[in-house]
Design an enzyme around this catalytic site. Structure first.
Site, short mmCIF file in Angstrom:
data_model
loop_
_atom_site.label_atom_id
_atom_site.label_comp_id
_atom_site.label_asym_id
_atom_site.label_seq_id
_atom_site.Cartn_x
_atom_site.Cartn_y
_atom_site.Cartn_z
N ASP A 43 0.84 -1.20 0.00
CA ASP A 43 0.00 0.00 0.00
C ASP A 43 0.87 1.25 0.00
O ASP A 43 1.51 1.57 0.99
CB ASP A 43 -0.89 0.01 1.25
CG ASP A 43 -1.81 1.23 1.27
OD1 ASP A 43 -2.88 1.16 0.66
OD2 ASP A 43 -1.44 2.26 1.88
N TYR A 48 3.24 9.58 -0.52
CA TYR A 48 4.32 8.98 0.28
C TYR A 48 5.71 9.20 -0.34
O TYR A 48 6.73 8.97 0.29
CB TYR A 48 4.11 7.47 0.49
CG TYR A 48 2.82 7.10 1.19
CD1 TYR A 48 2.03 8.08 1.81
CD2 TYR A 48 2.37 5.79 1.23
CE1 TYR A 48 0.83 7.74 2.43
CE2 TYR A 48 1.18 5.45 1.85
CZ TYR A 48 0.42 6.42 2.44
OH TYR A 48 -0.76 6.07 3.05
N LYS A 73 -2.70 5.88 -4.35
CA LYS A 73 -3.81 6.80 -4.07
C LYS A 73 -3.53 8.16 -4.70
O LYS A 73 -2.37 8.60 -4.73
CB LYS A 73 -3.98 7.00 -2.56
CG LYS A 73 -3.82 5.74 -1.74
CD LYS A 73 -3.97 5.97 -0.24
CE LYS A 73 -3.62 4.72 0.54
NZ LYS A 73 -2.19 4.55 0.84
N HIS A 106 -7.38 9.53 -1.73
CA HIS A 106 -6.72 9.49 -0.42
C HIS A 106 -7.58 10.11 0.70
O HIS A 106 -7.68 9.55 1.78
CB HIS A 106 -5.36 10.22 -0.52
CG HIS A 106 -4.34 9.72 0.44
ND1 HIS A 106 -3.01 9.60 0.13
CD2 HIS A 106 -4.42 9.31 1.73
CE1 HIS A 106 -2.34 9.15 1.16
NE2 HIS A 106 -3.17 8.97 2.16
P1 NDP Z 1 0.79 1.18 11.91
O1 NDP Z 1 -0.33 1.03 12.87
O2 NDP Z 1 0.97 0.19 10.84
O3 NDP Z 1 2.11 1.27 12.80
C1 NDP Z 1 3.39 1.47 12.29
C2 NDP Z 1 4.31 1.74 13.47
O4 NDP Z 1 4.27 0.64 14.38
C3 NDP Z 1 5.74 1.91 13.06
O5 NDP Z 1 6.30 2.88 13.94
C4 NDP Z 1 6.36 0.55 13.32
O6 NDP Z 1 7.72 0.68 13.69
C5 NDP Z 1 5.55 0.03 14.49
N1 NDP Z 1 5.35 -1.42 14.44
C6 NDP Z 1 5.05 -2.15 13.33
N2 NDP Z 1 4.93 -3.44 13.65
C7 NDP Z 1 5.17 -3.54 14.99
C8 NDP Z 1 5.20 -4.62 15.89
N3 NDP Z 1 4.97 -5.87 15.47
N4 NDP Z 1 5.45 -4.36 17.19
C9 NDP Z 1 5.68 -3.10 17.61
N5 NDP Z 1 5.66 -2.02 16.80
C10 NDP Z 1 5.41 -2.24 15.48
O7 NDP Z 1 0.70 2.67 11.33
P2 NDP Z 1 0.73 3.39 9.92
O8 NDP Z 1 0.25 4.75 10.18
O9 NDP Z 1 2.02 3.24 9.23
O10 NDP Z 1 -0.41 2.64 9.07
C11 NDP Z 1 -0.15 1.54 8.23
C12 NDP Z 1 -0.31 1.91 6.78
O11 NDP Z 1 -1.61 2.43 6.53
C13 NDP Z 1 0.62 3.02 6.30
O12 NDP Z 1 1.94 2.62 6.14
C14 NDP Z 1 -0.09 3.42 5.03
O13 NDP Z 1 0.19 2.48 4.00
C15 NDP Z 1 -1.54 3.36 5.45
N6 NDP Z 1 -2.03 4.68 5.91
C16 NDP Z 1 -3.02 5.27 5.18
C17 NDP Z 1 -3.52 6.49 5.53
C18 NDP Z 1 -4.59 7.09 4.71
O14 NDP Z 1 -4.91 8.26 4.93
N7 NDP Z 1 -5.16 6.38 3.76
C19 NDP Z 1 -3.01 7.24 6.68
C20 NDP Z 1 -2.00 6.52 7.43
C21 NDP Z 1 -1.55 5.28 7.05
P3 NDP Z 1 8.96 0.32 12.73
O15 NDP Z 1 8.60 0.70 11.32
O16 NDP Z 1 10.05 1.16 13.29
O17 NDP Z 1 9.23 -1.15 12.86
#
Ligand code: NDP
Length: 275
Positions: A43, A48, A73, A106
């Protein structure tokens, strides 16, 4: 990997990798690690600024295109029919692909009030076969109602903020009724406090899984699509290892009790940023 069948019979993996805030320097390795560990859905988004690196990782893997599922998006700066077509072509080019599996608006961007026109461009892209499915992101019920009334194609997906603090029950019921899948963004509330909740930790202990795996399992058991993001190889593996245990209905309810309506991102009604 579990899959779901969208309302136009396109099959989509229920779990994918999100790459928001993955820097362009980290994207190639992150996507490559995910693909090596069984992820097939990625995604990304115009916003991004990592579509090119996603595309390079897709190109360098040995996985046939038809086994991959790529979402991108159109950003708020490109609402309107012509601007959306233009944004789509740029994304396609950056990704180095011939078609996109899922193309989303988006945000609805209420101040511009152009999301219906924007969606009509998505419909046109769908008709020409350049996208296999179209949908939206961050749409409230009343935004969806406008699309259902003024457009021809029901969105396949509504990608919205969703996690145990914001379970989106009402929106989920509406989407289910209209055959629109919910795709949860920030499914882990970006890590941190949610993973320290007692109920989550107790369930993790019970099943021998991590708190993050319990939260992801809670989403999957509601038939939601999830796209957890991580740049950490061990977490990328951990987040896809969620298909070998099952929460009971009572345990699902216990997690639902964490719902407080708390958001980590913007309320779509207030998101008018265009840069
Ligand atoms: P997430 O809820 O996926 O969390 C990501 C964070 O959690 C990162 O800091 C990561 O750290 C940490 N993390 C991941 N896996 C673990 C684990 N197993 N244990 C502990 N910590 C963990 O948040 P996002 O906001 O990134 O959402 C996911 C995706 O959704 C985005 O990447 C994007 O593709 C989409 N999105 C879409 C939006 C929209 O408006 N349509 C808005 C926001 C997100 P690290 O990377 O350091 O491991």
């Amino acid at each position: 990997m579990n899959t779901i069948t969208l309302n136009n019979d396109v099959i989509m993996p229920q779990l994918g990798l999100g790459v928001y805030k993955v820097t362009s320097g980290d994207t190639f390795d992150t996507v490559t690690t995910a693909l090596h560990n069984g992820y097939r859905s990625i995604d990304t988004a115009q916003y991004y600024d990592n579509e090119e690196e996603v595309g390079k990782a897709l190109k360098s893997c040995d996985i046939p295109r038809e086994e991959l599922f790529i979402t991108t998006k159109v950003w708020n700066s490109h609402h309107g029919y012509d601007r959306t077509i233009e944004a789509f072509e740029t994304s396609l080019d950056k990704l180095g692909l011939d078609y996109i599996d899922l193309y989303l608006i988006h945000w609805p961007v209420p101040e511009q009030n152009k999301f219906v026109e924007t969606y009509k461009a998505l419909e046109e892209l769908y008709r020409t076969g350049k996208v296999r499915a179209i949908g939206v992101s961050n749409f409230h019920i009343y935004h969806l109602e406008r699309l259902l009334k003024e457009c021809d194609i029901t969105p396949a997906v509504n990608q919205v903020e969703c996690h145990p603090y914001l379970s989106q029950k009402e929106l989920k019921a509406f989407c289910k009724k209209h055959d629109i899948f919910i795709e949860s963004w920030s499914p882990l509330y970006r890590g941190g406090e949610i993973l320290e909740e007692t109920v989550i930790q107790e369930l993790a202990d019970k099943y021998g899984k991590t708190p993050a795996q319990v939260v992801l399992r809670w989403h999957l058991q509601q038939d939601s699509i999830i796209i957890p993001k991580s740049v950490t190889p061990s977490r990328i593996k951990e987040n896809i290892d969620v298909f070998d245990f099952q929460l009971t209905d009572i345990e699902m309810d216990h997690i639902f009790h964490l719902d407080s309506g708390k958001r980590i991102g913007a309320n779509p009604d207030e998101m008018n940023k265009i840069d």
